[in-house]
Write an enzyme that holds these catalytic residues in place. Structure first.
Site, short mmCIF file in Angstrom:
data_model
loop_
_atom_site.label_atom_id
_atom_site.label_comp_id
_atom_site.label_asym_id
_atom_site.label_seq_id
_atom_site.Cartn_x
_atom_site.Cartn_y
_atom_site.Cartn_z
N SER A 41 0.88 -1.18 0.00
CA SER A 41 0.00 0.00 0.00
C SER A 41 0.92 1.23 0.00
O SER A 41 1.02 1.94 0.98
CB SER A 41 -0.92 -0.02 1.22
OG SER A 41 -0.20 0.09 2.42
N HIS A 156 -3.54 -6.14 2.51
CA HIS A 156 -2.68 -7.15 3.13
C HIS A 156 -3.41 -8.47 3.36
O HIS A 156 -2.82 -9.45 3.81
CB HIS A 156 -2.09 -6.65 4.44
CG HIS A 156 -1.16 -5.50 4.23
ND1 HIS A 156 -0.67 -4.75 5.25
CD2 HIS A 156 -0.62 -4.99 3.11
CE1 HIS A 156 0.13 -3.81 4.78
NE2 HIS A 156 0.16 -3.93 3.47
N GLN A 164 -6.56 -1.99 7.29
CA GLN A 164 -5.39 -2.79 6.89
C GLN A 164 -4.75 -3.50 8.09
O GLN A 164 -4.25 -4.62 7.96
CB GLN A 164 -4.38 -1.87 6.20
CG GLN A 164 -3.24 -2.57 5.54
CD GLN A 164 -2.44 -1.61 4.67
OE1 GLN A 164 -2.84 -1.29 3.57
NE2 GLN A 164 -1.32 -1.14 5.19
N GLU A 165 -4.75 -2.82 9.22
CA GLU A 165 -4.13 -3.43 10.40
C GLU A 165 -4.91 -3.08 11.67
O GLU A 165 -5.19 -1.90 11.90
CB GLU A 165 -2.71 -2.88 10.63
CG GLU A 165 -1.73 -3.15 9.53
CD GLU A 165 -0.34 -2.65 9.93
OE1 GLU A 165 0.19 -3.09 10.96
OE2 GLU A 165 0.18 -1.80 9.20
N GLU A 206 1.20 -9.50 6.98
CA GLU A 206 2.03 -9.00 8.08
C GLU A 206 1.97 -9.90 9.31
O GLU A 206 2.39 -9.50 10.39
CB GLU A 206 1.60 -7.58 8.45
CG GLU A 206 1.82 -6.62 7.30
CD GLU A 206 1.66 -5.17 7.71
OE1 GLU A 206 1.12 -4.91 8.80
OE2 GLU A 206 2.07 -4.31 6.93
N ASP A 243 -4.37 0.77 11.60
CA ASP A 243 -3.88 1.41 10.37
C ASP A 243 -5.01 1.28 9.35
O ASP A 243 -5.27 0.19 8.82
CB ASP A 243 -2.61 0.74 9.82
CG ASP A 243 -2.13 1.43 8.53
OD1 ASP A 243 -2.75 2.44 8.15
OD2 ASP A 243 -1.16 0.96 7.93
N GLU A 286 -3.64 5.26 12.45
CA GLU A 286 -2.74 5.59 11.33
C GLU A 286 -3.56 5.75 10.05
O GLU A 286 -4.51 4.99 9.82
CB GLU A 286 -1.73 4.44 11.20
CG GLU A 286 -0.81 4.54 10.01
CD GLU A 286 0.12 3.31 9.92
OE1 GLU A 286 0.30 2.59 10.92
OE2 GLU A 286 0.67 3.09 8.82
N ASP A 313 1.08 8.22 7.59
CA ASP A 313 1.98 7.31 6.86
C ASP A 313 2.06 7.81 5.41
O ASP A 313 2.98 8.55 5.04
CB ASP A 313 1.43 5.88 6.97
CG ASP A 313 2.22 4.86 6.16
OD1 ASP A 313 3.27 5.22 5.58
OD2 ASP A 313 1.79 3.69 6.09
N LYS A 338 9.22 5.16 7.80
CA LYS A 338 9.67 4.00 7.01
C LYS A 338 10.85 4.45 6.17
O LYS A 338 10.67 5.23 5.22
CB LYS A 338 8.54 3.54 6.09
CG LYS A 338 7.27 3.05 6.80
CD LYS A 338 6.16 2.86 5.77
CE LYS A 338 4.98 2.10 6.33
NZ LYS A 338 3.83 2.11 5.38
N HIS A 366 8.10 -1.18 9.81
CA HIS A 366 8.47 -2.13 8.74
C HIS A 366 7.65 -1.83 7.49
O HIS A 366 6.83 -0.90 7.47
CB HIS A 366 8.14 -3.55 9.23
CG HIS A 366 6.66 -3.78 9.36
ND1 HIS A 366 6.07 -5.00 9.21
CD2 HIS A 366 5.62 -2.91 9.61
CE1 HIS A 366 4.76 -4.91 9.34
NE2 HIS A 366 4.47 -3.65 9.59
N ARG A 367 7.82 -2.65 6.43
CA ARG A 367 6.91 -2.65 5.28
C ARG A 367 6.24 -4.03 5.22
O ARG A 367 6.70 -4.98 5.85
CB ARG A 367 7.67 -2.41 3.96
CG ARG A 367 8.38 -1.10 3.83
CD ARG A 367 7.55 0.12 4.10
NE ARG A 367 6.36 0.30 3.31
CZ ARG A 367 6.17 1.26 2.41
NH1 ARG A 367 7.13 2.12 2.16
NH2 ARG A 367 5.01 1.39 1.78
N SER A 368 5.20 -4.12 4.43
CA SER A 368 4.49 -5.41 4.39
C SER A 368 5.32 -6.50 3.70
O SER A 368 5.23 -7.67 4.06
CB SER A 368 3.14 -5.26 3.72
OG SER A 368 3.25 -4.62 2.48
N LYS A 389 6.48 -0.60 15.01
CA LYS A 389 5.60 -1.66 14.51
C LYS A 389 6.32 -2.50 13.47
O LYS A 389 6.95 -1.96 12.56
CB LYS A 389 4.26 -1.11 13.98
CG LYS A 389 4.33 -0.18 12.81
CD LYS A 389 2.91 0.19 12.31
CE LYS A 389 2.75 -0.20 10.87
NZ LYS A 389 1.62 0.36 10.16
C1 PEP Z 1 1.64 0.30 6.23
O1 PEP Z 1 0.81 0.79 5.45
O2 PEP Z 1 1.85 0.85 7.31
C2 PEP Z 1 2.38 -0.90 5.86
C3 PEP Z 1 3.31 -1.42 6.67
O3 PEP Z 1 2.07 -1.45 4.67
P1 PEP Z 1 2.89 -1.29 3.31
O4 PEP Z 1 4.28 -1.65 3.61
O5 PEP Z 1 2.20 -2.23 2.37
O6 PEP Z 1 2.75 0.16 2.92
MG MG Z 2 0.31 2.42 7.00
#
Ligand code: PEP
Ligand code: MG
Length: 418
Positions: A41, A156, A164-165, A206, A243, A286, A313, A338, A366-368, A389
């Site tokens: 994303s 995800h 998403q989370e 994730e 998120d 988020e 983000d 990130k 992190h990233r997914s 996270k």
């Molecule tokens: C996020 O959106 O915070 C995430 C970790 O996903 P992605 O790495 O897919 O952006």
């Molecule tokens: Mg995010």
């Protein structure tokens, strides 16, 4: 200790997608490496990720061009020099010469930048997190509060549940080790709760469960049920983070949020978040709004900003300029950090410093699509980010970061006893 060569390797991330590993060969024959993750994303304002775009190979996602950049441009530029990350990051930004790092690629530059930082920590004989603290002008370090992913939705999980989370943060625990114990207990209680309610216990990208829910309240009720089921009083120590990744369900033309079968304006969505904050221990949201819906962000910051962390983000993309504009306008009160959104260690540290200066909470993330590189754990500790996270408590690529935090925590405890 000087760099004699920089080379690259195409490796695969946690989704089985190609990504880049950079190796620095040093004149004492040591080799240091770093690899970079990939988001799914991805926001519109992220630095450019260089891919081969060759449709007949790995769906165009190969990184052979990035390896070529490493070996033909970056290697000659760094060869014969001592590793020094700030100076080398500036050099790489100049060598790239674009706003969004699209010539060499932010993936190419970041992999080099992290490898240089690692080599520099060897040179000065410090732990990575200590060097990061030094570069951040800090004389202390601290273990962050983890936001553990427990339910995956949206991109995800490839289902229609928009969030998403859903994360659980054991912020009342006294140590990271205790937080790990808490979250793994809750995770297995949630598995039982999901089964009881006839939900899927398949895992998302994730490492949280990728179940389908009729609405967010149903999902949150089951998480609260799992917390209670553990029977250890976690209701008093755990809070919830979301998120929403709202850019992925926003219709930019109609300015409407499509939330499962509901269509909402940003005002209606703001009301929904306010009611969630009233009914659940909601600590952080988020990306509650899309990356360009600054009005929505402003309204929610005003409404909930005193009690809930409103974290950017996609809207910030770890870019100090974008964070500065938000600070000026009073948008959000927290930032997701990130490193691959901006592309160098130095600019990542600048973004974190800026947040801290203006009292925006910092969540190192992190990233997914991840690798086993644990750099972000050191980044969170060295900058005393406050929050961290790295996904759920399953998956080696997520545990690489959490286990690194356990290791650092033990090291810091020993140093205290010394
Ligand atoms: C996020 O959106 O915070 C995430 C970790 O996903 P992605 O790495 O897919 O952006
Ligand atoms: Mg995010």
């Amino acid at each position: 200790m000087k760099i004699t060569k920089v080379s690259g390797r195409e490796i695969f991330d946690s989704r089985g997608m190609p990504t880049l590993e950079c190796e620095l060969i040093l004149d004492n024959e040591l080799i240091v490496s770093a690899s970079v993750p990939t988001g799914l994303s991805r926001g519109n304002y992220e630095a450019y990720e260089l891919r081969d775009e060759q449709k007949n190979r790995l769906g165009g996602k190969g990184v052979l061009k990035a390896i070529e950049m490493l070996e033909t441009e970056i290697s000659p530029a760094l060869k014969g020099k001592e590793p020094e990350v700030v100076e080398m990051d500036m050099h790489l930004i100049e060598l790239d010469g674009t706003e969004d790092k699209s010539r060499l690629g932010a993936n190419t530059i970041l992999a080099t930048s992290i490898a240089v930082l690692r080599a520099q920590s060897l040179l000065v004989e410090t732990e990575l997190y200590e060097l990061i603290a030094y570069l951040s002008d800090l004389n202390t370090v601290s273990i962050p509060f983890p936001l553990f992913n427990i339910l995956n939705g949206g991109m995800h999980a490839e289902n229609s549940f928009p969030i998403q989370e859903i994360m659980v943060a054991p912020i009342g625990e006294k140590s990271f080790r205790a937080s790990m114990e808490t979250i793994t207990t809750i995770f297995y209680c949630l598995k039982q709760v999901l089964k009881k309610h006839g939900k899927s216990t398949a895992l998302g990208d994730e490492g949280g469960f990728a179940a389908q829910f009729s609405d967010v309240q149903e999902a949150l009720d089951l998480v609260m049920e799992a917390i209670a089921r553990a029977g250890k009083g976690y209701e008093d120590t755990c809070v919830i983070a979301l998120d929403c990744a709202a850019s992925s369900w926003y219709d930019t033309k109609k300015k409407i949020y499509q939330w499962q079968d509901r269509r909402m304006t940003n005002e209606q969505l703001c009301e929904l978040y306010a009611s969630l904050a009233q009914n659940y221990p909601l600590h952080l949201i988020e990306d509650p709004f899309a990356q360009d819906d600054w009005d929505g962000w402003g309204a929610l910051t005003e409404k909930l900003g005193d009690s809930v962390k409103i974290a950017g983000d996609d809207i910030f993309a770890t870019n100090p300029h974008r964070i500065s504009s938000a600070i000026e306008k009073g948008i959000a009160n927290a930032a997701i950090i990130k490193p691959n959104q901006i592309g160098t260690v130095t600019e990542t540290l600048q973004a974190i410093n800026l947040c801290k200066e203006y009292e925006y909470a910092v969540v190192v993330s992190h990233r997914s699509g991840e690798t086993n590189d644990s750099f972000i754990a050191d980044l969170a500790v060295g900058t005393s980010s406050g929050y961290f996270k790295a996904g759920g408590c399953t998956g080696g690529e997520r545990l690489a970061k959490y286990n690194r935090l356990l290791h650092i925590e033990d090291e810091l405890m020993l140093a205290l006893l010394d």
